[in-house]
Design a protein around this motif. Structure first.
Motif, PDB file in Angstrom:
ATOM      1  N   PHE A  27       0.823  -1.205   0.000  1.00 47.81           N
ATOM      2  CA  PHE A  27       0.000   0.000   0.000  1.00 47.81           C
ATOM      3  C   PHE A  27       0.859   1.259   0.000  1.00 47.81           C
ATOM      4  N   GLU A  28       0.269   2.335  -0.486  1.00 44.05           N
ATOM      5  CA  GLU A  28       0.998   3.590  -0.612  1.00 44.05           C
ATOM      6  C   GLU A  28       0.871   4.482   0.620  1.00 44.05           C
ATOM      7  N   ASN A  29      -0.291   4.419   1.289  1.00 48.96           N
ATOM      8  CA  ASN A  29      -0.524   5.347   2.396  1.00 48.96           C
ATOM      9  C   ASN A  29      -1.333   4.677   3.509  1.00 48.96           C
ATOM     10  N   PRO A  30      -0.725   3.724   4.219  1.00 54.61           N
ATOM     11  CA  PRO A  30      -1.443   3.034   5.293  1.00 54.61           C
ATOM     12  C   PRO A  30      -1.414   3.835   6.592  1.00 54.61           C
ATOM     13  N   ALA A  31      -2.300   3.470   7.523  1.00 57.08           N
ATOM     14  CA  ALA A  31      -2.342   4.096   8.840  1.00 57.08           C
ATOM     15  C   ALA A  31      -2.800   3.066   9.861  1.00 57.08           C
ATOM     16  N   ILE A  32      -2.445   3.292  11.115  1.00 61.04           N
ATOM     17  CA  ILE A  32      -2.895   2.434  12.220  1.00 61.04           C
ATOM     18  C   ILE A  32      -4.076   3.107  12.903  1.00 61.04           C
ATOM     19  N   LEU A  33      -5.202   2.397  13.009  1.00 53.33           N
ATOM     20  CA  LEU A  33      -6.343   2.905  13.758  1.00 53.33           C
ATOM     21  C   LEU A  33      -6.054   2.699  15.241  1.00 53.33           C
ATOM     22  N   PHE A  34      -5.860   3.788  15.957  1.00 60.87           N
ATOM     23  CA  PHE A  34      -5.429   3.719  17.354  1.00 60.87           C
ATOM     24  C   PHE A  34      -6.535   4.219  18.273  1.00 60.87           C
ATOM     25  N   GLY A  36      -6.408   3.519  21.724  1.00 59.60           N
ATOM     26  CA  GLY A  36      -5.913   3.589  23.091  1.00 59.60           C
ATOM     27  C   GLY A  36      -6.225   2.340  23.861  1.00 59.60           C
ATOM     28  N   GLY A  37      -6.898   1.370  23.198  1.00 64.52           N
ATOM     29  CA  GLY A  37      -7.189   0.081  23.822  1.00 64.52           C
ATOM     30  C   GLY A  37      -6.012  -0.870  23.676  1.00 64.52           C
ATOM     31  N   LYS A  38      -6.056  -1.976  24.407  1.00 69.19           N
ATOM     32  CA  LYS A  38      -4.918  -2.895  24.472  1.00 69.19           C
ATOM     33  C   LYS A  38      -4.546  -3.468  23.109  1.00 69.19           C
ATOM     34  N   ASP A  39      -5.552  -3.750  22.263  1.00 67.45           N
ATOM     35  CA  ASP A  39      -5.260  -4.378  20.978  1.00 67.45           C
ATOM     36  C   ASP A  39      -4.540  -3.416  20.036  1.00 67.45           C
ATOM     37  N   SER A  40      -4.993  -2.166  19.971  1.00 72.82           N
ATOM     38  CA  SER A  40      -4.310  -1.205  19.110  1.00 72.82           C
ATOM     39  C   SER A  40      -2.925  -0.867  19.665  1.00 72.82           C
ATOM     40  N   ILE A  41      -2.773  -0.958  20.986  1.00 73.07           N
ATOM     41  CA  ILE A  41      -1.456  -0.745  21.592  1.00 73.07           C
ATOM     42  C   ILE A  41      -0.508  -1.868  21.186  1.00 73.07           C
ATOM     43  N   VAL A  42      -1.006  -3.111  21.190  1.00 77.93           N
ATOM     44  CA  VAL A  42      -0.179  -4.247  20.778  1.00 77.93           C
ATOM     45  C   VAL A  42       0.182  -4.141  19.295  1.00 77.93           C
ATOM     46  N   VAL A  43      -0.779  -3.741  18.448  1.00 79.13           N
ATOM     47  CA  VAL A  43      -0.484  -3.550  17.023  1.00 79.13           C
ATOM     48  C   VAL A  43       0.624  -2.514  16.849  1.00 79.13           C
ATOM     49  N   THR A  44       0.549  -1.413  17.590  1.00 80.47           N
ATOM     50  CA  THR A  44       1.564  -0.366  17.507  1.00 80.47           C
ATOM     51  C   THR A  44       2.919  -0.884  17.980  1.00 80.47           C
ATOM     52  N   HIS A  45       2.912  -1.680  19.040  1.00 77.19           N
ATOM     53  CA  HIS A  45       4.148  -2.289  19.538  1.00 77.19           C
ATOM     54  C   HIS A  45       4.758  -3.214  18.484  1.00 77.19           C
ATOM     55  N   LEU A  46       3.921  -4.009  17.822  1.00 76.58           N
ATOM     56  CA  LEU A  46       4.394  -4.911  16.774  1.00 76.58           C
ATOM     57  C   LEU A  46       4.959  -4.135  15.582  1.00 76.58           C
ATOM     58  N   ALA A  47       4.317  -3.019  15.237  1.00 80.09           N
ATOM     59  CA  ALA A  47       4.817  -2.187  14.147  1.00 80.09           C
ATOM     60  C   ALA A  47       6.180  -1.600  14.501  1.00 80.09           C
ATOM     61  N   ARG A  48       6.335  -1.252  15.746  1.00 79.54           N
ATOM     62  CA  ARG A  48       7.627  -0.735  16.219  1.00 79.54           C
ATOM     63  C   ARG A  48       8.718  -1.787  16.033  1.00 79.54           C
ATOM     64  N   LYS A  49       8.375  -3.048  16.373  1.00 83.94           N
ATOM     65  CA  LYS A  49       9.326  -4.142  16.208  1.00 83.94           C
ATOM     66  C   LYS A  49       9.596  -4.443  14.737  1.00 83.94           C
ATOM     67  N   LEU A  60      -0.662   7.288  13.346  1.00 79.89           N
ATOM     68  CA  LEU A  60      -1.715   6.746  14.203  1.00 79.89           C
ATOM     69  C   LEU A  60      -2.962   7.595  14.009  1.00 79.89           C
ATOM     70  N   VAL A  61      -4.092   6.947  13.754  1.00 81.82           N
ATOM     71  CA  VAL A  61      -5.354   7.646  13.526  1.00 81.82           C
ATOM     72  C   VAL A  61      -6.299   7.361  14.682  1.00 81.82           C
ATOM     73  N   HIS A  62      -6.702   8.396  15.372  1.00 85.75           N
ATOM     74  CA  HIS A  62      -7.649   8.238  16.481  1.00 85.75           C
ATOM     75  C   HIS A  62      -8.952   8.959  16.146  1.00 85.75           C
ATOM     76  N   ILE A  63     -10.051   8.221  16.195  1.00 85.60           N
ATOM     77  CA  ILE A  63     -11.367   8.832  16.004  1.00 85.60           C
ATOM     78  C   ILE A  63     -11.893   9.226  17.378  1.00 85.60           C
ATOM     79  N   LEU A  87       0.257  11.847  14.581  1.00 82.73           N
ATOM     80  CA  LEU A  87      -1.095  11.559  15.063  1.00 82.73           C
ATOM     81  C   LEU A  87      -2.107  12.311  14.220  1.00 82.73           C
ATOM     82  N   VAL A  88      -3.101  11.581  13.706  1.00 82.99           N
ATOM     83  CA  VAL A  88      -4.211  12.177  12.967  1.00 82.99           C
ATOM     84  C   VAL A  88      -5.474  11.948  13.790  1.00 82.99           C
TER      85      VAL A  88
END
Length: 301
Positions: A27-34, A36-49, A60-63, A87-88
């Motif tokens: 993909f050209e322009n992906p984003a992480i839907l964040f 603040g819950g545990k699952d999105s935190i784990v996804v962000t941690h995995l992306a960091r790794k 990180l996109v927060h609605i 952060l978006v």
């Protein structure tokens, strides 16, 4: 020859990192839907790794419903600063002010459903072609129908009968103009896997997940936190309980459970003994038998 025996958590981690790298490649322009819950935190941690030592290549996109727990917003801002990530924020209040969404009224009013409008507008405004979420198949029957790469049409809608096969972890991210994908790297994880991983990796999480004193009311067989956004019926008694939250969302629909689990070790033990799902205390899922699937078809997370 040296043999490698991966634990089940390391296997899940490797699978999720592979998915995240595929997103970056396809993909050209992906984003992480964040959220603040545990699952999105784990996804962000995995992306960091996945992309270490570089920074996470996704914003990180927060609605923001405007009805979030203050603890969630504080945690979000500190994490973004630590990561040096972009952060978006999509504002549900702005969607309401602009006439894009109509606020619910009454005792059980929530902004949860109208987040969809803000989410789709945010995706379109920023031209995101993939939105990475923390949903898992074990959470809810509608989410069990998702693929890793979940196609959304030009209206942002999801058709569970029109998803692409994923054989041998071969993912197809091709799309027509205006379409996008939701991607779920934690699809094969369970709630227990998530908590064991958080414990093993010593991942920081919001204090809301740990047992703490809070003023609550009893409604729909759950403890709802008292806030300025919840209309309290005169018959409902405000009490103080030691509770924690198994899942986080809009404060108006996130129910707590009585608990003494104030450490990660105790949470893992509690989850192991639990006999109801983590979303069993979410008011938005109790509106109908197909509440989640109906929202997802319209473009929900």
């Amino acid at each position: 020859m040296k043999s490698y025996n991966l634990t089940h958590l390391k296997e899940l981690e490797a699978e999720s990192i592979y998915v995240l790298r595929e997103v970056f490649a396809q993909f050209e322009n992906p984003a992480i839907l964040f959220s603040g819950g545990k699952d999105s935190i784990v996804v962000t941690h995995l992306a960091r790794k996945a992309f270490h030592p570089a920074k996470i290549p996704f914003p990180l996109v927060h609605i923001d419903t405007g009805h979030n727990f203050p603890e969630t917003i504080d945690f979000r801002d500190k994490l973004v600063e630590t990561l040096g990530a972009k952060l978006v924020v999509g504002s549900v209040q702005k969607s309401i002010n602009d006439g894009r969404a109509a606020e619910e009224r009454g005792k059980n009013a929530t902004r949860n459903a109208i987040q969809t409008v803000t989410l789709l507008d945010t995706i379109e405004e920023n031209q995101f072609d993939a939105a990475i979420g923390g949903a898992r198949r074990d959470e809810e029957k509608a989410r069990a129908k998702e693929r890793f790469f979940s196609h959304r049409d030009e209206f942002g809608q999801w058709d569970p009968k029109n998803q692409r096969p994923e054989l041998w972890n071969i993912f197809n991210g091709k799309q027509h103009h205006g379409e996008h994908f939701r991607v779920f790297p934690l699809s094969n994880w369970t709630e227990m896997d998530v908590w064991q991983y958080i414990l093993a990796e010593n991942i920081d999480i919001p204090s809301l997940y740990f047992a703490h004193k809070r003023k609550v009311i009893r409604r729909s067989n759950t403890w709802l936190p008292v806030s300025d956004f919840i209309q309290i019926d005169p018959k409902e008694e405000v009490v103080e309980k030691i509770i924690r939250f198994r899942t986080l969302g809009d404060i108006t629909i996130t129910g707590g459970v009585e608990s003494d689990a104030d450490t990660l070790e105790k949470i893992v033990e509690e989850v192991a003994a639990a006999r109801n799902t983590e979303r069993g205390d979410r008011e938005d899922d109790k509106r109908s038998e197909t509440a989640m699937e109906d929202r997802k078809r319209q473009g929900y997370f």
